[in-house]
Design an enzyme around this catalytic site. Structure first.
Site, short mmCIF file in Angstrom:
data_model
loop_
_atom_site.label_atom_id
_atom_site.label_comp_id
_atom_site.label_asym_id
_atom_site.label_seq_id
_atom_site.Cartn_x
_atom_site.Cartn_y
_atom_site.Cartn_z
N HIS B 168 0.84 -1.20 0.00
CA HIS B 168 0.00 0.00 0.00
C HIS B 168 0.87 1.25 0.00
CE1 HIS B 168 -3.21 -2.70 1.34
NE2 HIS B 168 -4.08 -1.71 1.22
N ASN B 200 8.19 -3.73 4.15
CA ASN B 200 6.75 -3.41 4.19
C ASN B 200 6.12 -3.82 5.52
OD1 ASN B 200 4.16 -2.64 3.14
ND2 ASN B 200 3.75 -4.81 2.73
#
Lengths: 360, 360
Positions: B168, B200
Site C-alpha cells: 500500500h 513493508n
C-alpha cells in the site's frame, strides 16, 4: 532473498538532487525558508485548510476536491461526510507529472521530467517539405530547452564527455525547409543520449533516411520517435530494466532502445494509413542487419512506453507499411553523408529530383 | 566502448508486449485490421489529411495545430507558411502520457502507465479521522484498477509468486473511517511491489505509524507517497538505474526506493506547514536505524521523481518537521500488530485516546 539496505540511500539521492555540499545547504535553506529570496509565486497562496481549494497552476489537470462525499450510512459509526480531503494537497501545487508539451514548427513533443528525455517527438514530412533547402545545420546550435524548469531540464554539460551523442529524435535533415525549423530540432528536448559510431551516425541515420524515402511512395508521412527502457532477462532468471544515467549530477537517462511509429498517409480524406513500428537497440548495429528484423506491432511500443499512438485510427483504415513497400535501409558511409550535408544548398529551381530523399 | 547489439531486442519487446505466439499473432492482426472485431471508437474518425484536426479524445491536452505559422521571409527560398503540420498526428489520438488521475474518498493518485505503479498517492489524516474505526481490512480485497486501460494496468497475476508484497502507498490503517474508504486503498493503483519482511511489514510499517502519530501534534496531516527509481554508482564508475520488473509478461516495475513528503499543518488559515521528506530503500532496514537518516530535502525528491510538491507554498510558511518534533519510529513487532489489527473494532463511544495512533 530481498536486498539488504546499506547506507547508500541518502548518498544516491543527494547525487541526483544536487552538486556540492555548499549548493546542497543553500537548497535546503531555500526549501525551508531559512534564508534566501522569496519565491515569485507567492501571490498564488491560498488557504491552508481547504475543502474546495482553487489551484491556479493545476486547473487543467486537477479534478475538483471531493468536498463532501456522501458515504453509505448503514453503519451508524460511519460519518455522513468524509472526514478527510486528500486532494487538498493541491493547494501546495499539483504534483504532476507535467509533460512539457512543445509545439514548434518542425516538431511537437512531450517531455519526461524524471528521465530528462522526451517521451515522444512527432514530425511531418512531405515530398514538398523535403525539397525546400533553406536551412543549414552549420547555423544551428544545440540548446537547452528553457521552457522546461531548470531542475527538470537536460543540460549541455550533462552530455559533455558522456561518450554519447546528442541524438536528434526528429532529424535535422527533415527540417531543412527553414532555418527556424532546423534550429528548433536542436533543442535538447528533442535529444536523447545515443551511441554514436555504429548507431546514431550509422544504422539509425540509414533508418531516418528510410523514413524520408517513404515520401517517394506516400504524399504525407508522419513519424513519432522516442526512447524506451526495456527489461532484459538476467542470469538469475529475473527481468531487469537497467540503464546508464549521465550528467552532473547523473540525471539524464540513456535509453536502452528507440522506437519510431510511422504513419504513411495516402493523402485522401479519411483514407488509408500504412503503419510501421520499429524498435532498435541503442547500440552498434551492423549495416547488413535487415530493417525488418526491428519491426514490431504498434501495440508492443504502446505497452512498453505507456503511450498510445493509434487509439482514434479505425482498424479498417490501417494498412501494414512493410507489406506495401520493401522496408530496408540504404547504407551510405558517414563521411560521404557529412560531405554532402555540408555542401552549399542548391540554388532555387536547381533542385534535382530525389536529392533530399537520399541525403541526410 | 558502446554496447553491441544482439538479437534480443525484438525478443525483449515481445515479452513486454504480449504472451504466447498465438496471442501475439492475434494482436498483430487486430492492429493492422487484418481480422477481428471493429473498434468501438470508430465514430471518432475524422479527416486523415488535416491542418486543423479536431481531436475529441485529446482536446484537454492538445494545443491547436500550427496551421499557418508565419515564417521569416528574409530568405526568398523560405516558404511563407509552414509546409508541415507536426501536431496533425493527434488525429490518430493524443500519445500521452496519461496519468490516470484517481480521486477516491481516501486518496488521490496519478498512475505511471509505463512502469504500472503510481507516480504519487496523496492522503489526508486528522486526529478525528483516525479515531473512527468503521472499516475492517478483513472485508477488503486487493483489486485491479479497472479505470486504467487493460494494457497499462497492474494485474493481480503480476504480483503472484513475485516474492514481493502488494505494498500500500496510502496505508489501509489510515482509512478505517469507513469500509468504502478502506476498500479504496486496496486498488492496485495504490500499490507497488515492496520487499515484505524487513520492509513493508516492518520498518516501512513503523514509518507509516510515525505519520499517524503526527496527528497528536498537528490537527491536519497530508502525506504524499510514491516510488523512486534511483541510480547507483557501479564498479565501472558509471551511474545506472537498475530495477526488477515482475509479471506475466514482466511489466510492473519494482521501485528501488520509496518517498513520503509530509505536510503537517497547524490548522490556521494561511498558517505554517511543517515539511518532512523521506526516502527509504525498498530493502530490509534494521529496526534500530534512525528515521532521520532517511530525511532529505523536498527538492531532492522533486528532482528524482520529476514531480513538484511545494511549488505554491511560500517559503515563509514552511517549517522543517524534524526540527519541531522528534522524527523517529517506534518498533512494534509484526505479530503483535496483526493481533491488534484483527481485534474487533471498539464500540461507539468506547474509543480510548490515542488508540488509532499506536495501531496499524
Amino acid at each position: 532473498m530481498p536486498p539488504r539496505a546499506n547506507s547508500m540511500s541518502k548518498f544516491t539521492l543527494a547525487i541526483v538532487a544536487g552538486a556540492s555540499a555548499a549548493v546542497g545547504a543553500a537548497t535546503t535553506a531555500a526549501i525551508y525558508g531559512l534564508s534566501g529570496p522569496k519565491r515569485q509565486d507567492e501571490s498564488h497562496t491560498i488557504t491552508t485548510t481547504s475543502t474546495t481549494a482553487s489551484i491556479p497552476g493545476a486547473t487543467r489537470t486537477a479534478p475538483p476536491a471531493p468536498a463532501a462525499l456522501p458515504i453509505l450510512r448503514d453503519d451508524p459509526k460511519v460519518p455522513a461526510i468524509a472526514p478527510v480531503d486528500p486532494s487538498g494537497v493541491f493547494q501546495y501545487g499539483f504534483p504532476g507529472p507535467v509533460s512539457d508539451l512543445r509545439s514548434a514548427c518542425s516538431l511537437t513533443s512531450a517531455f519526461d521530467r524524471a528521465r530528462r528525455n522526451p517521451h515522444w517527438v512527432a514530425e511531418h514530412i512531405t515530398p514538398a517539405s523535403l525539397l525546400i533547402r533553406a536551412g543549414d545545420r552549420r547555423h544551428s546550435y544545440f540548446a537547452e530547452d528553457t521552457n522546461i524548469p531548470e531542475k527538470f531540464r537536460a543540460k549541455l554539460t550533462d552530455y559533455a564527455r558522456s561518450g554519447y551523442d546528442r541524438g536528434h529524435q526528429v532529424p535535422a535533415a527533415d527540417a531543412k525547409w527553414s532555418q527556424e525549423a532546423m534550429d528548433s530540432t536542436f533543442a535538447l528536448s528533442n535529444m536523447c543520449p545515443q551511441v554514436g559510431d555504429g548507431f546514431n551516425r550509422d544504422y539509425w541515420a540509414h533508418f531516418e533516411d528510410f523514413c524520408r524515402r517513404l515520401t517517394t511512395s506516400y504524399p504525407s508521412v508522419r513519424v513519432v520517435t522516442g526512447p524506451l527502457y526495456l527489461p532484459k532477462r538476467e542470469a538469475d532468471g529475473k527481468w531487469r530494466v537497467s540503464y546508464e544515467v549521465i550528467g552532473h549530477p547523473p540525471n539524464v537517462a540513456v535509453p536502452t532502445h528507440f522506437y519510431k511509429v510511422i504513419f504513411a498517409e495516402d493523402g485522401k480524406m479519411g483514407g488509408n494509413v500504412s503503419l510501421g513500428a520499429f524498435v532498435l537497440p541503442n547500440a552498434v548495429i551492423a549495416n547488413d542487419k535487415p530493417l525488418q528484423d526491428f519491426e514490431v506491432p504498434v501495440e508492443a511500443v504502446e505497452r512498453a512506453s505507456g503511450l498510445e499512438f493509434v487509439g482514434l485510427l479505425p482498424p479498417t483504415r490501417r494498412k501494414r507499411l512493410c507489406q506495401e513497400i520493401h522496408c530496408s535501409v540504404i547504407v551510405k558511409e558517414y563521411a560521404d553523408r557529412q560531405r554532402t550535408m555540408m555542401a552549399p544548398a542548391p540554388q532555387k529551381g536547381a533542385i534535382l529530383p530525389n536529392t533530399a530523399l537520399t541525403q541526410r
